[in-house]
Design a protein around this motif. Structure first.
Motif, short mmCIF file in Angstrom:
data_model
loop_
_atom_site.label_atom_id
_atom_site.label_comp_id
_atom_site.label_asym_id
_atom_site.label_seq_id
_atom_site.Cartn_x
_atom_site.Cartn_y
_atom_site.Cartn_z
N LEU A 24 70.64 54.38 -12.32
CA LEU A 24 69.64 54.07 -13.33
C LEU A 24 69.18 55.41 -13.90
O LEU A 24 68.83 56.31 -13.15
N SER A 25 69.19 55.55 -15.23
CA SER A 25 68.74 56.79 -15.86
C SER A 25 67.56 56.51 -16.76
O SER A 25 67.49 55.46 -17.41
N HIS A 26 66.63 57.47 -16.80
CA HIS A 26 65.39 57.27 -17.55
C HIS A 26 64.85 58.63 -18.00
O HIS A 26 64.83 59.57 -17.21
N ASP A 32 54.25 59.01 -18.03
CA ASP A 32 54.67 59.05 -16.63
C ASP A 32 53.98 60.14 -15.82
O ASP A 32 54.25 60.28 -14.63
N LEU A 47 61.19 53.60 -9.85
CA LEU A 47 62.60 53.69 -10.25
C LEU A 47 63.51 53.55 -9.03
O LEU A 47 64.54 52.87 -9.09
N ASP A 50 63.52 49.93 -8.05
CA ASP A 50 64.28 49.14 -9.04
C ASP A 50 65.78 49.26 -8.81
O ASP A 50 66.49 48.25 -8.77
N HIS A 85 68.13 60.60 -13.08
CA HIS A 85 69.21 59.69 -12.67
C HIS A 85 68.91 59.26 -11.24
O HIS A 85 68.78 60.12 -10.36
#
Length: 182
Positions: A24-26, A32, A47, A50, A85
């Motif tokens: 998962l990338s953000h 934040d 994250l 998740d 990541h």
């Protein structure tokens, strides 16, 4: 003995680690941040949960709920503008439980330098059916030497979690028997 203590269900075909590996990338934004101006640890933990949940659901073929998170380590601060990541895989499986290992990496959005590991965690998920009851999961089948090492380390962490739980329950029972209320 609980369902989780009995080991994998032999009637369910196993799955390799790679079958559920997920990233998962953000990009981290101003929303934040914490009071220090870096990304709030709780944002990173969400994250982590998740992606671990996605991995557990993929591996088990259905819903899975977070049972515990341990050994969450923050190694470096994450800043606004970092591309984070979050990589996860199932390390170990019991009858209805799975340990998911997670690595958190960060890189500057506008630089071409390699990502740096900024955190790691281990979570335990329980696969559940429509009624919220535990359901069996496929055994994880380690593919590489690294996967086998992770599997063995996960067994050690499980042994420690169960021993800690037993010791705490014994302490509480002893205190109750002595008439000490908490």
């Amino acid at each position: 003995m609980t369902n989780q203590d009995r080991g994998p269900d032999p009637e369910i075909s196993g799955k390799p680690n790679s079958a559920s590996r997920t990233t998962l990338s953000h990009i981290m934004t101003g929303n934040d941040t914490n009071l220090l101006g870096t990304v709030h640890g709780g944002v990173i933990m969400k994250l982590v949960d998740d992606v671990a949940g996605a991995v557990a659901g993929r591996h088990s073929g259905g819903p899975a709920v977070t049972a515990s998170m341990d050994e969450m380590a923050f190694l470096e601060p994450v800043r606004v503008g970092d591309l984070v990541h979050v990589k996860a895989q199932v390390n170990w499986t019991g009858r209805s439980s799975m340990e998911v290992g997670v690595r958190v990496l960060a890189e500057r959005w506008n630089e071409s330098k390699p990502a740096v590991q900024v955190g790691s965690a281990y979570l335990v998920f329980a696969a559940v059916d429509a009624d919220g009851k535990p359901r069996p999961v496929p055994q994880v089948l380690p593919e590489t030497e690294r996967d086998r090492r992770r599997y063995q380390e996960a067994q050690i962490r499980r042994t420690h979690r169960l021993a800690r739980r037993r010791a705490i329950m014994e302490l509480r029972q002893n205190r109750a028997a002595e008439g000490i209320e908490d």
